[in-house]
Design a protein around this motif. Sequence first.
Motif, short mmCIF file in Angstrom:
data_model
loop_
_atom_site.label_atom_id
_atom_site.label_comp_id
_atom_site.label_asym_id
_atom_site.label_seq_id
_atom_site.Cartn_x
_atom_site.Cartn_y
_atom_site.Cartn_z
N GLU A 41 51.43 43.50 35.75
CA GLU A 41 51.05 42.79 36.99
C GLU A 41 50.49 41.36 36.71
O GLU A 41 49.37 41.43 37.30
CB GLU A 41 50.23 43.70 37.76
N ARG A 89 49.01 37.47 37.34
CA ARG A 89 48.57 36.66 38.51
C ARG A 89 48.90 35.26 37.89
O ARG A 89 48.47 35.02 36.80
CB ARG A 89 47.12 37.06 38.69
N ASN A 108 47.96 32.54 38.98
CA ASN A 108 46.49 31.35 39.27
C ASN A 108 46.00 30.97 38.26
O ASN A 108 44.80 30.32 38.25
CB ASN A 108 45.85 31.94 40.38
N TYR A 156 56.86 33.29 35.58
CA TYR A 156 56.87 33.76 37.15
C TYR A 156 58.42 34.07 37.64
O TYR A 156 58.44 35.12 38.22
CB TYR A 156 56.50 32.40 37.71
N GLU A 212 50.31 28.67 41.19
CA GLU A 212 51.42 29.63 41.54
C GLU A 212 52.26 28.86 42.82
O GLU A 212 53.53 29.37 42.35
CB GLU A 212 50.68 30.80 42.43
#
Lengths: 722, 577
Positions: B37, B39, B41, B116, B439
């Motif tokens: 998972e 992230r 950012n 991503y 992102e």
Amino acid sequence: MKKLGFMVMLALAGPLVAGAADAEPVGPEPPATPVAYHTFQAVESQLARWVRKYPDTAHLETIGKSSGGRSLYVLRIARKGLTEPDRRPAVFVGANIAGARNAGTEAALDLAKRLLEGDKGGDGESLDLLLERRTFYVAPALNPDAHDGMFQVPKQRLSGAAGSLDRDLDGLVAEDGPNDLNGDGRITLMRVIDPHGTMIPDSDDPRIMVEAEALEGQKGKYIVRMEGVDDDGDGEFNEDGPGGVWPDKNFAQAFRYDDPEAGPWPSYSPEAKAIMDFLLRRRNIAVAVVYGAANNLLGLPEGFGQAKELGTLKFKIPRWIARRFGVDPEEEFTGDEVWDMAKDMPFVRRMGITKERLLQFVGAGPAMKPQQQDLKILENLAKSHKKRLEDAGLDTKRPVRDLAPGSLTAWLYYHYGALALELDVWGIPKAKKNSGKEDGQVDDSRSPKGETLTLERLEEMTPEEFVALGEETIGEFMKEVGAPPQLTPARVIQAVESGKMTPQRMANMIKSMGGGKNGKKEEKEKKLQGREKDLMAWIDAHAPEAFVPWTSVELPDGTKGEVGGIDPFIEVAPPREFLAKALELHTETILEISRRLAEIQIQDLSVEPLGGGICRVQAVVRNIGQFPTHTKMAQRARVHLPIRLELDPGKDGDIVTGRSFVISESLAGGGGALKGEWLVKLPHRYQITVRALSDNAGTTSTSLLGDLAAGKISLPVGKEGS
Amino acid sequence: MKRRSLLNSAVMLFGIVLTLAPLALAGPLQPKRPLPEPRFNRLHHNDEIFDALRGYAAAYPAWATLESIGKSSQGNDMWLFTINNPVTGRALDKPAMYVDGSTHANEVQGAETVFYLIDYMLKNYGKLPRLTTLMDRAAFYFVPVVSPDSRAQWFDAPSTRDWPRSVQVAIDDDRDGLADEDGYDDLNGDGLITQMRLKVPPGQGRFRLDPDDPRILIPADENHPGDYNLLGLEGIDNDGDGRINEDGIGYVDPNRTWGYEWQPRYVQMGAPDYPLQIPETRAIALWAEAHKNIAAAQSFHNSGGMILRGPGSKTQPRYPMSDLRVYDKIGEMGETMLPGYGYMITWKDLYTAYGTTDDHFFGRIGAFAITNELYREEHKDADGDGKVTDEERMSFNDLMTLGRMFVDWQEVEHPQYGAVEVGGWRRDTGRIPEGWMLEEECHRNAAFVLYHARQLPFLEFGEPKIRNLGNGIRRLEVPLYNRRTIASRPAVAQRLKIVRKDVVTLQGAVVLASGMVENSWLNLVELQKKRPERLLVDAVPGEGFVTLFFLVEGGGQVRLQYDSVKGGRISREIDLE
Ligand SMILES: [Zn+2]
């Protein structure tokens, strides 16, 4: 601070090792057999025998494996000397990367044999000395997968390494190669009567097939193709034969991106990659000779394609720079104009950008023609080489091939920075003159003085040099570039003498009219084709069995045809005994080259006390060889280190101002010099060392031990250093 | 009419186009293990990215594979990640897209974008129909980090926003016989390479301190003599040659190493000795050579907001018209999906470069290759004059990042210059967005990749036309449509002979003749001269069709198979009765 230091073999480091006696031969000598070409396996065993017999001089390196897993060998030949072999000025000789140039392999082996076995009592003595100062890298069989085409059944010329290609893009690989239809063990030609046929037997010699000339009232009858059948039934014959990428098309200079045989990219083939990786670790190689398909001494290399050289290119300026220059990004500028705009820009000055670098940045592209200065060296070598050919009764006028795009030799010159040339070792001589006229037509465009005028040379000539060429040479040149007939050589000479015209303006005019570009290349091609008559004349006189008489065969589909023609190898590899003289003289040419290599030497070292321990140290390094330390191309490509002269002021010594070294991008042959001058603070008793470094003209150093009280000390430095 | 309806039912019974079959069954993928998972950012170290890729491959073993296709200069693995729907066939039998990142190691967010995209695709299959159909019919290959050694070094060792850009192969940049002996030095030991500035007597400097903000240097002028000089990046004269930082680690720019239209070092900075000399790009090129089903490619770099296509150099032949139309369609759509990005031609609008990824994938693989230069700094242009000044950067630094971006000047002792000040912008500024902006940019570019991939050839057979000529001979015409923009064999692939022709075979009947219908109404057919059972087709054009022609002996069921390197393999059953 990391310590500055080249790995230098100091001149002082070791006593001179005189030629130690060769070790006793190990193992039995092979029985004397009639001279024959070496199969790849025979090459391997020969190399192994030499290494056993001459362990001090011969060193064998396997630099990689071919596509088919065979070894790629380089035999290093050098005797113990002051400098370790891999740092001495060196010559590389690579043979038969082309695959079917087995004569080249013989020449490379002849060189190795001569170097190793010497000439007992003859110049053997001087060869030993030569091998103490020079290194030879000899690679006799650079395409082992294709090497044995001349020994296999059927005998056929191979160029590709092991592997397969889908040349016809039908999704099948190597499904349609040639076939030996008449079972004679050779792949020759096949002729089939066909409504679309354009060929007929020659009227003078019906063994030869020629194109029918409609205007002469002739009518085509035959289709002529390589011996074989349409194995895959696609209507094409022998279009997708065995073999993979051709190593000698797999190098980067002028690489052919649309040719499946060239491979997907330069260096793809394991052969090409291994050779380059090896050579790039041996920057001491100054001259490289490839025994292949081209001959650069019987015909100077002309370069590739129509690519223009720097001076004539025009450039668009990338948008973001055009904005800074305040010009239209769509407009085109000459190199001079671009440089005028850029040279005073702060970033250009700050970063020390040169004109050439800037032009490269806006897309000047690579060199595609040999540099004039380098051609002069080849021209000079050609003189002695041709003399040798003439003395041996061999032809110097036969048409020859130029370097092929993507070839090893082209890479060696344009990218690797060696003075590189290719030699085909042997070729069918021109047939004896039957009618003077016909022969005159195919004669090459050299004047009796042996001078050729090219567009490139014209550009660099002074008016006096041009006039001195004489009417004949100028006339030939004008014919070649397609000058109008009313412009006679005499009128041109007059215009140049009166100053109305300069050689440079003339060159520009010819270029702008599109002249002088391809004419010569095409003509050369023409000369190479249609050589069957020369070939038949030679075959009839020396090797009649090399012509296979036309005999009828029946193809699987019932078509009747005839198989026959000329042995596939006769043109490039005659019966072995015919090679003897050619091999000997090629070895002689290599030896001549090796003696003329650039070699640097420190001369005139002096220390002059100026008071208070401050001294002026001066030193000069010179090139005592005949060739320059760098080819012009190597300078342009910046692939060699510059010549570097550096001072080590010794313990307690200190350089007062500036750098410890000076550099030069090249030292001319015959004494070209680089001088260093330093202000140094020295102790009373001092020992300074001056080192001269290069990567392919040797390295050397000299030390001077002195006392300030002794005043100025000058050392004329001898040949071996002090 | 009767025949027609019969034929339709035959199609319904047997002629299901295989690639469409799983659509009805598709639901979200069920992970076999807990999913990574991440992230998006923040930036991720290579190790984190590769750990996550291992996690996806473990969670979706049938769909996702991670394999090493070679080793880098320092012996690290070159990781290739593949996403392929196993139900619809092997990856090699489908049109494919290749995506890579961080060819330039300092352009670290290139890898983030690829990361991503992988995460997004796997987690949204079966949820988003447009994505699902695409993943059903196409395969995806990813090399998230093309230059792993140097990208790791960027994180792990003192580095700058521009360096290391090259791979870790030692080159003697300054031609003194030593390689990599004079690189940057972290003088103040803060783990960063920043700038050096030197205070000098007034009149000897080119700069002076900004009176409003002494962190900033402004140019001197006649009324304000300069008392500062910029000395460049942190470093000393390690090799005593009177120059600073002139021969640092590396040299070879991976994006000047590829195998098409390559040129050596004197023609362009950053080139190796020969194309694909470095193991990183060579590994990819060798792998790609065996994966010519790739018809689209995208590489992520920074910065400037550009959608670049080749040619990299003016010397290359002009692209074929039909290929240009594909590029223009994709590039122009990219401009609308990526605000501020411009669709550009490398040599014309940026600079000349030989041997780039784009040129290689287009010229050697026949894939429509695009390089995206991520990130534009324009958002810092507070006054909207089109320029970003140091003042505006500093204000963004102070207000939006609370000073994170700038390292304050600090005095250190320099062996050659004495007391100098060291400081300036951190390495992760200028070419890389702040985390909270990262992102969005990853997503927009990932979406653009998927648009690009949507243009992969999409072949479908149309309704066959059968005519019985008597004596058991039938004449068969079958249209074959390409529903998308990229041809089954792009023009460049034909021109450079790099991809074989498409091959059509018909099983179940004897093929007497075959060819291409030029005009069905006028009965114009171009027959293949020989070997009719193996019909060779140059290409099915983008958003176009061809009509296949067969003269067959026999009846009943036959199976028509179309095998295209880039268009995939499709087949259909045809009832000849
Ligand atoms: Zn980049």
